[in-house]
Design an enzyme around this catalytic site. Structure first.
Site, PDB file in Angstrom:
ATOM      1  CE1 TYR A 141       1.739  11.180  26.137  1.00 34.66           C
ATOM      2  CE2 TYR A 141       2.432  12.575  27.966  1.00 34.66           C
ATOM      3  CZ  TYR A 141       2.491  12.242  26.626  1.00 34.66           C
ATOM      4  OH  TYR A 141       3.302  12.956  25.771  1.00 34.66           O
ATOM      5  CB  SER A 167       6.282  13.719  28.252  1.00 29.87           C
ATOM      6  OG  SER A 167       5.457  14.689  28.879  1.00 29.87           O
ATOM      7  CB  ALA A 213       2.636   5.091  33.984  1.00 31.62           C
ATOM      8  CG  ASN A 229       0.322  -0.432  14.630  1.00 30.40           C
ATOM      9  OD1 ASN A 229       0.758   0.042  15.674  1.00 30.40           O
ATOM     10  ND2 ASN A 229      -0.897  -0.910  14.530  1.00 30.40           N
ATOM     11  CB  VAL A 230       5.266   1.683  17.292  1.00 33.83           C
ATOM     12  CG1 VAL A 230       5.936   2.681  16.375  1.00 33.83           C
ATOM     13  CG2 VAL A 230       4.161   2.338  18.116  1.00 33.83           C
ATOM     14  CE  LYS A 233       5.382  10.156  25.823  1.00 33.76           C
ATOM     15  NZ  LYS A 233       6.037   9.851  24.547  1.00 33.76           N
TER      16      LYS A 233
HETATM   17  N1  NAP Z   1       2.834  17.820  21.928  1.00 33.51           N
HETATM   18  C1  NAP Z   1       3.318  17.852  23.158  1.00 33.51           C
HETATM   19  O1  NAP Z   1       3.069  18.756  23.956  1.00 33.51           O
HETATM   20  C2  NAP Z   1       4.233  16.742  23.621  1.00 33.51           C
HETATM   21  C3  NAP Z   1       4.894  16.910  24.841  1.00 33.51           C
HETATM   22  C4  NAP Z   1       5.737  15.911  25.301  1.00 33.51           C
HETATM   23  C5  NAP Z   1       5.931  14.778  24.553  1.00 33.51           C
HETATM   24  N2  NAP Z   1       5.275  14.637  23.369  1.00 33.51           N
HETATM   25  C6  NAP Z   1       5.497  13.394  22.631  1.00 33.51           C
HETATM   26  O2  NAP Z   1       5.908  13.700  21.320  1.00 33.51           O
HETATM   27  C7  NAP Z   1       5.531  12.627  20.467  1.00 33.51           C
HETATM   28  C8  NAP Z   1       4.829  13.192  19.235  1.00 33.51           C
HETATM   29  O3  NAP Z   1       3.610  13.772  19.630  1.00 33.51           O
HETATM   30  P1  NAP Z   1       2.948  15.012  18.878  1.00 33.51           P
HETATM   31  O4  NAP Z   1       2.677  16.040  19.890  1.00 33.51           O
HETATM   32  O5  NAP Z   1       3.732  15.357  17.678  1.00 33.51           O
HETATM   33  O6  NAP Z   1       1.511  14.391  18.513  1.00 33.51           O
HETATM   34  P2  NAP Z   1       0.856  13.990  17.105  1.00 33.51           P
HETATM   35  O7  NAP Z   1       0.892  15.139  16.165  1.00 33.51           O
HETATM   36  O8  NAP Z   1      -0.467  13.407  17.475  1.00 33.51           O
HETATM   37  O9  NAP Z   1       1.822  12.861  16.555  1.00 33.51           O
HETATM   38  C9  NAP Z   1       1.808  11.546  17.035  1.00 33.51           C
HETATM   39  C10 NAP Z   1       2.482  10.680  15.988  1.00 33.51           C
HETATM   40  O10 NAP Z   1       2.548   9.331  16.482  1.00 33.51           O
HETATM   41  C11 NAP Z   1       2.123   8.472  15.442  1.00 33.51           C
HETATM   42  N3  NAP Z   1       1.571   7.246  16.006  1.00 33.51           N
HETATM   43  C12 NAP Z   1       0.621   7.117  16.948  1.00 33.51           C
HETATM   44  N4  NAP Z   1       0.353   5.817  17.175  1.00 33.51           N
HETATM   45  C13 NAP Z   1       1.179   5.111  16.335  1.00 33.51           C
HETATM   46  C14 NAP Z   1       1.370   3.723  16.076  1.00 33.51           C
HETATM   47  N5  NAP Z   1       0.672   2.786  16.735  1.00 33.51           N
HETATM   48  N6  NAP Z   1       2.298   3.368  15.170  1.00 33.51           N
HETATM   49  C15 NAP Z   1       3.000   4.303  14.512  1.00 33.51           C
HETATM   50  N7  NAP Z   1       2.866   5.631  14.695  1.00 33.51           N
HETATM   51  C16 NAP Z   1       1.948   6.020  15.599  1.00 33.51           C
HETATM   52  C17 NAP Z   1       1.091   9.258  14.648  1.00 33.51           C
HETATM   53  O11 NAP Z   1       1.043   8.800  13.315  1.00 33.51           O
HETATM   54  P3  NAP Z   1      -0.142   7.939  12.641  1.00 33.51           P
HETATM   55  O12 NAP Z   1      -1.416   8.330  13.325  1.00 33.51           O
HETATM   56  O13 NAP Z   1      -0.068   8.334  11.204  1.00 33.51           O
HETATM   57  O14 NAP Z   1       0.255   6.522  12.892  1.00 33.51           O
HETATM   58  C18 NAP Z   1       1.701  10.650  14.680  1.00 33.51           C
HETATM   59  O15 NAP Z   1       2.601  10.822  13.634  1.00 33.51           O
HETATM   60  C19 NAP Z   1       4.668  11.681  21.304  1.00 33.51           C
HETATM   61  O16 NAP Z   1       5.446  10.611  21.775  1.00 33.51           O
HETATM   62  C20 NAP Z   1       4.247  12.562  22.461  1.00 33.51           C
HETATM   63  O17 NAP Z   1       3.953  11.812  23.622  1.00 33.51           O
HETATM   64  C21 NAP Z   1       4.431  15.589  22.881  1.00 33.51           C
END
Ligand code: NAP
Length: 265
Positions: free
Chosen positions: A170, A157, A172, A77-78, A174
């Site tokens: 969000y 992002s 802020a 848990n980060v 990033k």
């Molecule tokens: N999808 C997009 O369009 C997009 C665009 C720009 C940036 N991003 C960034 O890419 C990253 C991944 O997002 P995603 O789109 O792949 O979404 P996702 O499928 O919801 O993945 C988010 C991941 O973060 C983990 N997580 C969340 N809270 C956590 C915590 N407290 N401790 C440890 N792990 C945690 C979740 O794992 P658990 O729930 O198992 O802990 C999950 O594996 C994020 O930082 C997001 O902001 C995504």
């Protein structure tokens, strides 16, 4: 034979090869993090898969082991410093010195700024910004102690570069992560640790599937010059560049991967 010039040795080898490296990917249980873990493993790295959902991590580990890659699922848990310390130590014990960190764990939340309460704000900032700082600090301390340097890749992002409505916390978080990337790059270069960020545009994952499938999400496609959302594999190139020696002289940088979204008017 012409004399060998600096850098010629890179031409003879695959500069993206990660054999011998150990990587830690946070948020590896789904979406982009799952893909990052698979991509690093295919490039030869041993990968620690970190997140809260152990069953999902075990699934990703099985996918990696299916092509004879090496994976180590670890609960993390980060937002919890003790969990961060324990997970990094466990990953290092299992896989050896961590030389690559992908700081990817993140959460989103869409609400008008005037309606956000303190809990909404804290959840996003604590995970995306404070969590990324905690993990980077812990991994960097290990890298420095072991003296081998490394590469940290923060997943930011385009919403950290440009503003949109309903995502104040969000955006802020990033924007803060992008600046943290630069600060860490300045401070950690003397330890041979490079720190860069990737700023993805919109990718269809569990984070935003509902929004991207909505009428508003589909309407947004018109403002993306390439007229499509990203696919996780669209990030492979930027990830392998930043994780590997191919980017040996890059630090403090941000690579945007968004189909041109953030440069359009
Ligand atoms: N999808 C997009 O369009 C997009 C665009 C720009 C940036 N991003 C960034 O890419 C990253 C991944 O997002 P995603 O789109 O792949 O979404 P996702 O499928 O919801 O993945 C988010 C991941 O973060 C983990 N997580 C969340 N809270 C956590 C915590 N407290 N401790 C440890 N792990 C945690 C979740 O794992 P658990 O729930 O198992 O802990 C999950 O594996 C994020 O930082 C997001 O902001 C995504």
């Amino acid at each position: 034979m012409p004399p060998e010039r600096p850098g010629d040795s890179l031409l003879a080898e695959n500069p993206f090869d990660l054999s011998g490296h150990a990587a830690l990917v946070t948020g590896a249980s789904s979406g982009l993090g799952r893909r990052f873990a698979l991509t690093l493993a295919r490039a030869g790295a041993k990968v620690a898969l970190a997140a809260r959902r152990g069953d999902r991590l075990a699934d990703v580990a099985r996918e990696i082991e299916a092509f004879d890659g090496r994976a180590f699922p670890v609960i993390l848990n980060v937002t919890d410093p003790v969990s961060v310390r324990d997970a990094v130590a466990a990953a290092e014990t299992e896989l050896g010195a961590i030389t690559i960190l992908v700081n990817n764990a993140g959460v989103a939340g869409a609400k008008p700024m005037l309606e956000q309460d303190e809990a909404d704000w804290d959840r996003v900032i604590d995970t995306n910004l404070k969590g990324a700082w905690l993990v980077a600090q812990e991994v960097a301390r290990h890298m420095i102690r072991l003296g081998h340097g490394g590469s940290i890749v923060n997943i930011a992002s385009i919403l950290g570069l440009r503003a949109a409505s309903q995502v104040a916390a969000y955006g802020a978080s990033k924007a803060g992560l992008i600046h943290l990337t630069r600060s860490m790059a300045v401070e950690l270069a003397r330890h041979d640790i490079r720190v860069n960020a990737i700023a993805p545009g919109y990718f269809d994952t569990e984070l935003n599937h509902e929004f991207l499938s909505s009428t508003a999400g589909q309407a947004m496609l018109k403002s993306i010059p390439q007229r499509r959302f990203g696919r996780p594999e669209d990030l492979d190139g930027a990830l392998l560049l930043l994780a590997s020696d191919a980017s040996a002289y890059m630090t403090g940088g941000v690579i945007t991967v968004d189909g041109g979204h953030s440069v359009g008017l």
